[in-house]
Design a protein around this motif. Structure first.
Motif, PDB file in Angstrom:
ATOM      1  N   PHE A  12      -3.989  -8.432  -8.045  1.00  0.00           N
ATOM      2  CA  PHE A  12      -4.172  -7.046  -7.600  1.00  0.00           C
ATOM      3  C   PHE A  12      -5.359  -6.404  -8.297  1.00  0.00           C
ATOM      4  O   PHE A  12      -6.197  -5.736  -7.660  1.00  0.00           O
ATOM      5  CB  PHE A  12      -2.917  -6.231  -7.890  1.00  0.00           C
ATOM      6  N   LEU A  13      -5.493  -6.603  -9.616  1.00  0.00           N
ATOM      7  CA  LEU A  13      -6.597  -6.002 -10.353  1.00  0.00           C
ATOM      8  C   LEU A  13      -7.935  -6.558  -9.887  1.00  0.00           C
ATOM      9  O   LEU A  13      -8.931  -5.819  -9.774  1.00  0.00           O
ATOM     10  CB  LEU A  13      -6.409  -6.227 -11.858  1.00  0.00           C
ATOM     11  N   ALA A  14      -7.974  -7.887  -9.613  1.00  0.00           N
ATOM     12  CA  ALA A  14      -9.219  -8.484  -9.117  1.00  0.00           C
ATOM     13  C   ALA A  14      -9.610  -7.869  -7.785  1.00  0.00           C
ATOM     14  O   ALA A  14     -10.800  -7.623  -7.516  1.00  0.00           O
ATOM     15  CB  ALA A  14      -9.049  -9.993  -9.004  1.00  0.00           C
ATOM     16  N   TRP A  15      -8.616  -7.642  -6.939  1.00  0.00           N
ATOM     17  CA  TRP A  15      -8.906  -7.021  -5.640  1.00  0.00           C
ATOM     18  C   TRP A  15      -9.259  -5.553  -5.792  1.00  0.00           C
ATOM     19  O   TRP A  15     -10.234  -5.068  -5.221  1.00  0.00           O
ATOM     20  CB  TRP A  15      -7.690  -7.175  -4.728  1.00  0.00           C
ATOM     21  N   TYR A  16      -8.478  -4.819  -6.626  1.00  0.00           N
ATOM     22  CA  TYR A  16      -8.637  -3.368  -6.729  1.00  0.00           C
ATOM     23  C   TYR A  16      -9.959  -2.993  -7.383  1.00  0.00           C
ATOM     24  O   TYR A  16     -10.579  -1.975  -7.021  1.00  0.00           O
ATOM     25  CB  TYR A  16      -7.469  -2.785  -7.519  1.00  0.00           C
ATOM     26  N   TYR A  17     -10.409  -3.785  -8.347  1.00  0.00           N
ATOM     27  CA  TYR A  17     -11.648  -3.461  -9.055  1.00  0.00           C
ATOM     28  C   TYR A  17     -12.870  -4.174  -8.467  1.00  0.00           C
ATOM     29  O   TYR A  17     -13.919  -4.223  -9.117  1.00  0.00           O
ATOM     30  CB  TYR A  17     -11.495  -3.763 -10.546  1.00  0.00           C
ATOM     31  N   ASP A  18     -12.724  -4.681  -7.256  1.00  0.00           N
ATOM     32  CA  ASP A  18     -13.896  -5.186  -6.542  1.00  0.00           C
ATOM     33  C   ASP A  18     -14.815  -4.009  -6.216  1.00  0.00           C
ATOM     34  O   ASP A  18     -14.362  -2.888  -5.978  1.00  0.00           O
ATOM     35  CB  ASP A  18     -13.460  -5.909  -5.265  1.00  0.00           C
ATOM     36  N   GLU A  19     -16.104  -4.236  -6.232  1.00  0.00           N
ATOM     37  CA  GLU A  19     -17.068  -3.155  -6.017  1.00  0.00           C
ATOM     38  C   GLU A  19     -16.872  -2.469  -4.660  1.00  0.00           C
ATOM     39  O   GLU A  19     -17.157  -1.273  -4.513  1.00  0.00           O
ATOM     40  CB  GLU A  19     -18.496  -3.713  -6.123  1.00  0.00           C
ATOM     41  N   GLU A  20     -16.345  -3.211  -3.702  1.00  0.00           N
ATOM     42  CA  GLU A  20     -16.137  -2.629  -2.374  1.00  0.00           C
ATOM     43  C   GLU A  20     -15.092  -1.508  -2.391  1.00  0.00           C
ATOM     44  O   GLU A  20     -15.087  -0.647  -1.509  1.00  0.00           O
ATOM     45  CB  GLU A  20     -15.717  -3.722  -1.383  1.00  0.00           C
ATOM     46  N   ARG A  21     -14.190  -1.582  -3.366  1.00  0.00           N
ATOM     47  CA  ARG A  21     -13.126  -0.574  -3.426  1.00  0.00           C
ATOM     48  C   ARG A  21     -13.443   0.582  -4.366  1.00  0.00           C
ATOM     49  O   ARG A  21     -12.576   1.366  -4.729  1.00  0.00           O
ATOM     50  CB  ARG A  21     -11.813  -1.228  -3.829  1.00  0.00           C
ATOM     51  N   ARG A  22     -14.649   0.718  -4.832  1.00  0.00           N
ATOM     52  CA  ARG A  22     -15.028   1.822  -5.700  1.00  0.00           C
ATOM     53  C   ARG A  22     -14.690   3.181  -5.061  1.00  0.00           C
ATOM     54  O   ARG A  22     -14.112   4.037  -5.737  1.00  0.00           O
ATOM     55  CB  ARG A  22     -16.506   1.764  -6.056  1.00  0.00           C
ATOM     56  N   PRO A  23     -15.036   3.437  -3.787  1.00  0.00           N
ATOM     57  CA  PRO A  23     -14.694   4.733  -3.185  1.00  0.00           C
ATOM     58  C   PRO A  23     -13.193   5.003  -3.205  1.00  0.00           C
ATOM     59  O   PRO A  23     -12.758   6.136  -3.464  1.00  0.00           O
ATOM     60  CB  PRO A  23     -15.218   4.620  -1.754  1.00  0.00           C
ATOM     61  N   GLN A  24     -12.382   3.968  -2.954  1.00  0.00           N
ATOM     62  CA  GLN A  24     -10.938   4.145  -2.991  1.00  0.00           C
ATOM     63  C   GLN A  24     -10.469   4.525  -4.404  1.00  0.00           C
ATOM     64  O   GLN A  24      -9.646   5.430  -4.581  1.00  0.00           O
ATOM     65  CB  GLN A  24     -10.225   2.864  -2.533  1.00  0.00           C
ATOM     66  N   ARG A  25     -11.001   3.808  -5.391  1.00  0.00           N
ATOM     67  CA  ARG A  25     -10.605   4.086  -6.780  1.00  0.00           C
ATOM     68  C   ARG A  25     -10.983   5.512  -7.172  1.00  0.00           C
ATOM     69  O   ARG A  25     -10.184   6.240  -7.789  1.00  0.00           O
ATOM     70  CB  ARG A  25     -11.273   3.092  -7.747  1.00  0.00           C
ATOM     71  N   ALA A  37     -11.487   8.079  -5.276  1.00  0.00           N
ATOM     72  CA  ALA A  37     -10.654   9.051  -4.557  1.00  0.00           C
ATOM     73  C   ALA A  37      -9.278   9.170  -5.211  1.00  0.00           C
ATOM     74  O   ALA A  37      -8.739  10.279  -5.386  1.00  0.00           O
ATOM     75  CB  ALA A  37     -10.527   8.650  -3.084  1.00  0.00           C
ATOM     76  N   ILE A  38      -8.698   8.025  -5.571  1.00  0.00           N
ATOM     77  CA  ILE A  38      -7.379   8.041  -6.226  1.00  0.00           C
ATOM     78  C   ILE A  38      -7.469   8.724  -7.590  1.00  0.00           C
ATOM     79  O   ILE A  38      -6.596   9.525  -7.967  1.00  0.00           O
ATOM     80  CB  ILE A  38      -6.839   6.603  -6.354  1.00  0.00           C
ATOM     81  N   GLU A  39      -8.531   8.420  -8.366  1.00  0.00           N
ATOM     82  CA  GLU A  39      -8.703   9.059  -9.679  1.00  0.00           C
ATOM     83  C   GLU A  39      -8.855  10.567  -9.534  1.00  0.00           C
ATOM     84  O   GLU A  39      -8.319  11.338 -10.349  1.00  0.00           O
ATOM     85  CB  GLU A  39      -9.918   8.454 -10.383  1.00  0.00           C
ATOM     86  N   THR A  40      -9.574  11.018  -8.486  1.00  0.00           N
ATOM     87  CA  THR A  40      -9.734  12.461  -8.255  1.00  0.00           C
ATOM     88  C   THR A  40      -8.393  13.099  -7.941  1.00  0.00           C
ATOM     89  O   THR A  40      -8.060  14.181  -8.457  1.00  0.00           O
ATOM     90  CB  THR A  40     -10.720  12.709  -7.101  1.00  0.00           C
ATOM     91  N   ARG A  41      -7.593  12.457  -7.076  1.00  0.00           N
ATOM     92  CA  ARG A  41      -6.279  13.009  -6.746  1.00  0.00           C
ATOM     93  C   ARG A  41      -5.368  13.020  -7.972  1.00  0.00           C
ATOM     94  O   ARG A  41      -4.614  13.976  -8.196  1.00  0.00           O
ATOM     95  CB  ARG A  41      -5.640  12.194  -5.616  1.00  0.00           C
ATOM     96  N   LEU A  42      -5.448  11.964  -8.781  1.00  0.00           N
ATOM     97  CA  LEU A  42      -4.640  11.919 -10.018  1.00  0.00           C
ATOM     98  C   LEU A  42      -5.007  13.078 -10.943  1.00  0.00           C
ATOM     99  O   LEU A  42      -4.124  13.772 -11.475  1.00  0.00           O
ATOM    100  CB  LEU A  42      -4.857  10.585 -10.746  1.00  0.00           C
ATOM    101  N   ALA A  43      -6.313  13.273 -11.142  1.00  0.00           N
ATOM    102  CA  ALA A  43      -6.755  14.360 -12.027  1.00  0.00           C
ATOM    103  C   ALA A  43      -6.303  15.716 -11.494  1.00  0.00           C
ATOM    104  O   ALA A  43      -5.864  16.582 -12.257  1.00  0.00           O
ATOM    105  CB  ALA A  43      -8.276  14.319 -12.173  1.00  0.00           C
ATOM    106  N   LYS A  44      -6.398  15.883 -10.158  1.00  0.00           N
ATOM    107  CA  LYS A  44      -6.002  17.158  -9.547  1.00  0.00           C
ATOM    108  C   LYS A  44      -4.503  17.387  -9.682  1.00  0.00           C
ATOM    109  O   LYS A  44      -4.043  18.504  -9.976  1.00  0.00           O
ATOM    110  CB  LYS A  44      -6.412  17.166  -8.082  1.00  0.00           C
TER     111      LYS A  44
END
Length: 234
Positions: free
Chosen positions: A84-97, A99-106
């Motif tokens: 999961f980490l290899a998939w999630y931290y792929d450069e292609e998923r940067r926008p997803q990450r 966006a999730i970090e922004t929602r978490l902070a909010k």
């Protein structure tokens, strides 16, 4: 989830946090619903499902994520947190990450604000308790110092009184001893005088008795000689 994103530079910690998320937290339905509200990303939530063995991301063209139990090219077993980490931290998923970090902070902002507010209250109470404790200790120290000073003063007064009384008692004892010594000397002199008088009278009696004895012996001797003369004459 926030720890998972904040520890991007520590893979081992991410694996531990990911395992906790996948195997301890998300299997609970209420937690899974909360995670879905936070992530707002069904694809990421599907990858976090511990019952699925995904080796590649879900395909929108199919009914669901594709499954493949073979090892990935990097040797990571499908379905693991590492996969999961290899998939999630792929450069292609940067926008997803991001966006999730922004929602978490909010979403966590009001929680952190409330936490900081509570911490401020706790700190204020701690400071107030420390100040009250300091004031109490200062008052107690003053009271102790005052009590000690008064106690020392009273002890010194009592010591002075006891010293004076003891000196008086010593004077009475010395005076009484002197009187007893004087009385003893007077009585001893009286006894000695009586002893001397008794001794003198005894000596006089002895002399008188000796004189009487001598006269008596001489008288008996004369009587004997007188008695013998008539006999001899006869």
């Amino acid at each position: 989830l926030r720890i998972l994103h904040e520890s991007a530079s520590d893979t081992e910690l991410q694996v531990v946090v990911g395992d906790v998320l996948r195997h301890e937290i998300l299997p609970v339905e209420e937690n899974r619903k909360a995670a879905a509200r936070i992530l707002e990303d069904p694809m990421v939530l599907s990858w976090l499902d511990p019952d699925k063995k995904y080796s590649r991301p879900p395909s929108p063209a199919t009914d669901g994520p594709s499954e493949d139990l073979t090892l990935a090219e990097d040797g990571v077993l499908p379905g693991t947190t590492q996969a999961f980490l290899a998939w999630y931290y792929d450069e292609e998923r940067r926008p997803q990450r991001e966006a999730i970090e922004t929602r978490l902070a909010k979403m966590l902002a009001p929680v952190e604000a409330g936490y900081r507010k509570n911490q401020e209250k706790v700190n204020q109470r701690r400071v107030k308790r420390a100040r009250l404790r300091k004031e109490k200790m200062a008052k107690l120290s003053q009271l102790v110092a005052k009590t000690v000073s008064e106690t020392v003063k009273v002890c010194r007064q009592k010591a002075a009184q006891c010293t004076t009384a003891n000196r008086k008692r010593e004077g009475v004892v010395v005076e009484g001893r002197g009187l007893r010594v004087s009385e003893g000397q007077r009585m001893w002199e009286a006894v000695r005088s009586r002893l001397r008088s008794t001794s003198s009278m005894s000596d006089d009696s002895s002399s008188t008795s000796d004189c009487k004895s001598d006269r008596s012996r001489r008288g008996r001797g004369t009587h004997k000689r007188g008695s013998r003369s008539p006999a001899g004459g006869t």
